[in-house]
Write a protein that holds these residues in place. Sequence first.
Motif, PDB file in Angstrom:
ATOM      1  N   MET A 381       0.827  -1.201   0.000  1.00 38.02           N
ATOM      2  CA  MET A 381       0.000   0.000   0.000  1.00 38.02           C
ATOM      3  C   MET A 381       0.863   1.253   0.000  1.00 38.02           C
ATOM      4  O   MET A 381       1.853   1.341   0.735  1.00 38.02           O
ATOM      5  N   VAL A 382       0.495   2.201  -0.819  1.00 33.37           N
ATOM      6  CA  VAL A 382       1.209   3.474  -0.898  1.00 33.37           C
ATOM      7  C   VAL A 382       0.177   4.591  -0.858  1.00 33.37           C
ATOM      8  O   VAL A 382      -0.999   4.386  -1.182  1.00 33.37           O
ATOM      9  N   PRO A 383       0.563   5.788  -0.458  1.00 34.31           N
ATOM     10  CA  PRO A 383      -0.400   6.900  -0.435  1.00 34.31           C
ATOM     11  C   PRO A 383      -0.827   7.292  -1.838  1.00 34.31           C
ATOM     12  O   PRO A 383      -0.027   7.260  -2.780  1.00 34.31           O
ATOM     13  N   ALA A 384      -2.085   7.683  -1.960  1.00 31.80           N
ATOM     14  CA  ALA A 384      -2.613   8.088  -3.270  1.00 31.80           C
ATOM     15  C   ALA A 384      -1.930   9.333  -3.793  1.00 31.80           C
ATOM     16  O   ALA A 384      -2.036   9.645  -4.984  1.00 31.80           O
ATOM     17  N   SER A 385      -1.219  10.048  -2.940  1.00 31.79           N
ATOM     18  CA  SER A 385      -0.523  11.260  -3.391  1.00 31.79           C
ATOM     19  C   SER A 385       0.486  10.951  -4.492  1.00 31.79           C
ATOM     20  O   SER A 385       0.822  11.830  -5.291  1.00 31.79           O
ATOM     21  N   GLN A 386       0.966   9.706  -4.562  1.00 34.42           N
ATOM     22  CA  GLN A 386       1.928   9.351  -5.601  1.00 34.42           C
ATOM     23  C   GLN A 386       1.331   9.468  -6.996  1.00 34.42           C
ATOM     24  O   GLN A 386       2.050   9.695  -7.972  1.00 34.42           O
ATOM     25  N   VAL A 387       0.019   9.257  -7.105  1.00 33.22           N
ATOM     26  CA  VAL A 387      -0.631   9.403  -8.405  1.00 33.22           C
ATOM     27  C   VAL A 387      -1.283  10.775  -8.557  1.00 33.22           C
ATOM     28  O   VAL A 387      -1.545  11.215  -9.676  1.00 33.22           O
ATOM     29  N   LEU A 388      -1.520  11.480  -7.437  1.00 29.09           N
ATOM     30  CA  LEU A 388      -2.176  12.788  -7.504  1.00 29.09           C
ATOM     31  C   LEU A 388      -1.181  13.925  -7.743  1.00 29.09           C
ATOM     32  O   LEU A 388      -1.461  14.846  -8.520  1.00 29.09           O
ATOM     33  N   GLU A 389      -0.036  13.890  -7.072  1.00 28.96           N
ATOM     34  CA  GLU A 389       0.896  15.014  -7.137  1.00 28.96           C
ATOM     35  C   GLU A 389       1.388  15.337  -8.556  1.00 28.96           C
ATOM     36  O   GLU A 389       1.490  16.510  -8.925  1.00 28.96           O
ATOM     37  N   PRO A 390       1.704  14.308  -9.395  1.00 33.29           N
ATOM     38  CA  PRO A 390       2.153  14.649 -10.763  1.00 33.29           C
ATOM     39  C   PRO A 390       1.115  15.415 -11.572  1.00 33.29           C
ATOM     40  O   PRO A 390       1.463  16.052 -12.569  1.00 33.29           O
ATOM     41  N   LEU A 391      -0.152  15.380 -11.148  1.00 34.30           N
ATOM     42  CA  LEU A 391      -1.185  16.101 -11.884  1.00 34.30           C
ATOM     43  C   LEU A 391      -0.991  17.609 -11.806  1.00 34.30           C
ATOM     44  O   LEU A 391      -1.472  18.338 -12.672  1.00 34.30           O
ATOM     45  N   LYS A 392      -0.317  18.080 -10.775  1.00 29.82           N
ATOM     46  CA  LYS A 392      -0.080  19.527 -10.653  1.00 29.82           C
ATOM     47  C   LYS A 392       0.717  20.040 -11.848  1.00 29.82           C
ATOM     48  O   LYS A 392       0.405  21.078 -12.419  1.00 29.82           O
ATOM     49  N   ARG A 393       1.738  19.301 -12.216  1.00 30.60           N
ATOM     50  CA  ARG A 393       2.549  19.707 -13.362  1.00 30.60           C
ATOM     51  C   ARG A 393       1.742  19.639 -14.645  1.00 30.60           C
ATOM     52  O   ARG A 393       1.803  20.536 -15.490  1.00 30.60           O
ATOM     53  N   THR A 394       0.961  18.549 -14.800  1.00 32.52           N
ATOM     54  CA  THR A 394       0.150  18.391 -16.017  1.00 32.52           C
ATOM     55  C   THR A 394      -0.812  19.553 -16.182  1.00 32.52           C
ATOM     56  O   THR A 394      -0.941  20.138 -17.262  1.00 32.52           O
ATOM     57  N   VAL A 395      -1.506  19.907 -15.106  1.00 24.20           N
ATOM     58  CA  VAL A 395      -2.503  20.982 -15.176  1.00 24.20           C
ATOM     59  C   VAL A 395      -1.836  22.310 -15.483  1.00 24.20           C
ATOM     60  O   VAL A 395      -2.313  23.098 -16.308  1.00 24.20           O
ATOM     61  N   ARG A 396      -0.723  22.578 -14.836  1.00 23.98           N
ATOM     62  CA  ARG A 396      -0.058  23.867 -15.055  1.00 23.98           C
ATOM     63  C   ARG A 396       0.415  23.997 -16.499  1.00 23.98           C
ATOM     64  O   ARG A 396       0.176  25.023 -17.155  1.00 23.98           O
ATOM     65  N   GLU A 397       1.098  22.964 -17.015  1.00 27.51           N
ATOM     66  CA  GLU A 397       1.647  23.041 -18.366  1.00 27.51           C
ATOM     67  C   GLU A 397       0.528  23.120 -19.403  1.00 27.51           C
ATOM     68  O   GLU A 397       0.579  23.940 -20.330  1.00 27.51           O
ATOM     69  N   VAL A 415      -4.910   8.595   1.456  1.00 27.46           N
ATOM     70  CA  VAL A 415      -5.555   7.279   1.345  1.00 27.46           C
ATOM     71  C   VAL A 415      -4.546   6.292   0.789  1.00 27.46           C
ATOM     72  O   VAL A 415      -3.901   6.549  -0.229  1.00 27.46           O
ATOM     73  N   ARG A 416      -4.406   5.138   1.419  1.00 29.52           N
ATOM     74  CA  ARG A 416      -3.424   4.150   0.992  1.00 29.52           C
ATOM     75  C   ARG A 416      -4.101   3.105   0.105  1.00 29.52           C
ATOM     76  O   ARG A 416      -5.119   2.525   0.479  1.00 29.52           O
ATOM     77  N   ILE A 417      -3.507   2.874  -1.059  1.00 28.87           N
ATOM     78  CA  ILE A 417      -4.054   1.920  -2.016  1.00 28.87           C
ATOM     79  C   ILE A 417      -2.931   1.038  -2.559  1.00 28.87           C
ATOM     80  O   ILE A 417      -1.743   1.329  -2.373  1.00 28.87           O
ATOM     81  N   ASP A 418      -3.314  -0.021  -3.243  1.00 29.05           N
ATOM     82  CA  ASP A 418      -2.367  -0.998  -3.778  1.00 29.05           C
ATOM     83  C   ASP A 418      -1.419  -0.319  -4.772  1.00 29.05           C
ATOM     84  O   ASP A 418      -1.857   0.396  -5.669  1.00 29.05           O
ATOM     85  N   ARG A 419      -0.121  -0.583  -4.601  1.00 28.06           N
ATOM     86  CA  ARG A 419       0.883   0.041  -5.472  1.00 28.06           C
ATOM     87  C   ARG A 419       0.640  -0.316  -6.939  1.00 28.06           C
ATOM     88  O   ARG A 419       0.858   0.497  -7.844  1.00 28.06           O
ATOM     89  N   LEU A 563     -12.805   1.294  -7.912  1.00 35.13           N
ATOM     90  CA  LEU A 563     -11.705   0.322  -7.920  1.00 35.13           C
ATOM     91  C   LEU A 563     -11.622  -0.393  -6.579  1.00 35.13           C
ATOM     92  O   LEU A 563     -12.070   0.136  -5.555  1.00 35.13           O
ATOM     93  N   PRO A 564     -11.024  -1.598  -6.556  1.00 35.35           N
ATOM     94  CA  PRO A 564     -10.751  -2.243  -5.266  1.00 35.35           C
ATOM     95  C   PRO A 564      -9.557  -1.594  -4.577  1.00 35.35           C
ATOM     96  O   PRO A 564      -8.687  -1.013  -5.241  1.00 35.35           O
ATOM     97  N   LEU A 565      -9.527  -1.663  -3.243  1.00 34.57           N
ATOM     98  CA  LEU A 565      -8.370  -1.142  -2.512  1.00 34.57           C
ATOM     99  C   LEU A 565      -7.131  -1.979  -2.780  1.00 34.57           C
ATOM    100  O   LEU A 565      -6.022  -1.465  -2.879  1.00 34.57           O
ATOM    101  N   ILE A 566      -7.321  -3.291  -2.875  1.00 28.70           N
ATOM    102  CA  ILE A 566      -6.213  -4.206  -3.148  1.00 28.70           C
ATOM    103  C   ILE A 566      -6.629  -5.140  -4.269  1.00 28.70           C
ATOM    104  O   ILE A 566      -7.817  -5.387  -4.486  1.00 28.70           O
TER     105      ILE A 566
END
Length: 841
Positions: A381-397, A415-419, A563-566
């Motif tokens: 399990m990893v924090p969902a921020s790993q998939v959310l944070e890169p969106l900041k760059r996408t939106v800005r560019e 929120v922690r979800i399956d890697r 989606l499922p959590l795991i």
Amino acid sequence: MDPRVLRSLWPIFAAETREQLQTIGTAVLGLEQGSADQSAEQLIALKREVHSLKGSAASLGLADIEQLMHALEDGLARCAPGHVPPPGLVETTLRILSAMEAALNRGDAGEMPAIEGLGPLLAALGRGGFEQAPEVKANKVPAQFRRDGLQTLEKLETSLTRLCSPGLEDRPGAVWEAVGLAELLKAAANTAGISAVESLASSVRAGFARMEEAGVGASVAASDIAGSLVQLRGALESLSEETPAEPAAAPAEPEVTARSAAGRRQQDMDRAVRVSVRTLDSLALQVEQLAAGRAQQLRRAEAHRELLEQTHQALLQLERAAQQLALSGGGGALESLRAGVGQVRGVQKRLVQLSKDVHREGEQLALVAQVVRDDLRDLRMVPASQVLEPLKRTVRELAARLGKDVELVLAGGDVRIDRRIVDVLKDPLQHLVRNALDHGIETAAQRTAAGKPPRGLLTVRVEPRGTRLAVVVEDDGGGLSPENVRATAVRRGLLTEAEAAKLTEMQAARLVFEPGFSTRDQVTETSGRGVGLDVVQTTATRLQGAVDLSYEKGNGTRFTIDLPLILAGALGLLVRTGTAVVAIPSDAVERVLRLSPGDVGTVAGHVVARVEDEQLPFHPLSTSIGMPRLPLAIESGKPQTAMVLALGGVRAVFAMDAVVGQQEIVVRSLGRHLQTVSHLAGAAVLDDGSVVPVLNAPELLRVAAAPVVLRAATEVRRSHILVCDDALTTRFAIKSLLEIAGYSVVTAGDGEEALGILERTPCQLVVSDWQMPRLDGIGLTRRIRAHPKLSHLPVILCTSLDSPQERAAGLEAGADGYLVKREVERGKLLDLVRQLLPSGA
């Protein structure tokens, strides 16, 4: 550094660098929005990450990355803490991060991780203001290069169209033909000294190389290639007679100081260690085998208890025999029997104690197995921020490119979800965000004219929902237009006008998930390639999830990925259909119920089941999973066992024979050869050692809820039956029964109407009442037998008349079958229909 050493250390370096790039991106974007104190803290953290990455690159001899990080570190040193950064800081840093990610991808593919466009990046950093690379004096370019380049570009565009077409036979050949063209263009650009064209040609070449194997990866690669081709055309067309030369690289200081990076890395090692995904997968397999062994031990313990009970009963019988023998004066035989009973009694006591010990040790083993399984899940399990944070760059560019003012709000990053879900979800989430920016949110002028704030709002949030989670992408733009989607589908040939008119608004809206669909007529860097939302749907289905959308005209659109959590473990419901036992994740099963014959009927030609005053689509589970259609209990007037599946706002009822049980299952992949079987999510090993298929609930629901017009090809193959009866209730009762069995039914109120229908509509069988106005069943049968084009049709008379004379009259008129209406509910009508229909009908 020795390439072999670099290759052995590369996975660790790449993983650590990607985390550092994400941290750098988040920090540099935060410099614009935070307070003075926060900005100072973020600048310190940013410098620390850059310095650490510079030291890591230097230790591996990666000169390009080391030079770039050193220059960025010098530039950051000129930023004043607590002050707004220079205008070009964020843009230049984001360009650097994109170049770094491209270099890491090349390293993953076994190539050298060189930085493309290193000179312009170093030059921009060297000016201190973080400006764009300056224009320099132009060099003359031969006109022949421009002409040849545009011709090669047209060939590349043709190759991309071929590779996106279904049914391509020699896919590898087409791929490597395109790779060769891109390589030729790259070499020519290198010779001419045109770095921009060379870089784009290299990106196109890499993209085509990823399209050798069809699937989601090929769709994403096609999207990237299309964008690069648009940029390549612009670069070539701007080369009329001259093109800018690449500026000289700024000198970089060779001295590398890695002391700070080493110290921080040592502190991190005290708190955490990196674990290979392969090691996690191996550990997961061992834990699954441990859990399976525990389940088998429980089954053996149950068998052991049964043997103990049998031993106890045998002892009771022996004791009764000893008592009878004592009464009859058995003497020596009695003593021998009592001694044997005593020995068996001692064995029984030892077995009971052994059983208690085994049970206690088994409980301890089960506890250990559960703890290990939970810990392993936590490792995945990893924090969902790993998939959310890169969106900041996408939106800005992208917002800057489109000239739109957009505020991005992220929620649920903790929120922690399956890697594995995070890794696969990145591309679909990028597609949804790009779609919202390009198609959803309006420009500031359009928003002001509509009475909205000039700044658009885009929200991406992750919401836990029990054993599942929802990823929601929502904008406050103009909202999706079903009319526009319907018209686009007709214009692109996906539907005819008549088919499109039959769609409800929600069915029309969901056409955006169809492959090849795009509302844009012009191909741009962002849209118009027909690749995007179909990738979202395909990926969600592969992850045992579903996609739902909602919209409000003028006020925005919301996409929700369920989606499922795991991915691995789940509680599974075991059901039987025919002789097959299958498992389905319990979180997709809303309820199991028994349907009476009156609960199932037809509405607008669709078979539906009534569940708590709601009409839901009704399907036999056997046909939904590709098995031969099996007779249903409801067809014989008996109660039918069924289950309601529900995911992402979609619900449907599936009929099966029985519920076998429920147990925790571990879903395992079926391998490459069965990846195309969309209704299967994998397989699971039960505690008795048997293997059962695990159904993909989202795919079952997607097919169940698909618009009828999109399935017209399969419906044409269904047999058409004419039902003729003057009693409305009887007519629709027989119609419902036949439609539940999978037949297409048309109805008539008497014989004259039936003849008119038969002359206009091809049917394979007729079911008719006897007593009707205008033309009765006997007269209809005789007219059919005398008709040159209809004489071959089987006819079944279904009436309340039951005398031998009436049966003989019906058969003499030419009827192929004769049934009394009370026999219809016993299943005899369906049996007779199956016997009389032509083979293959």
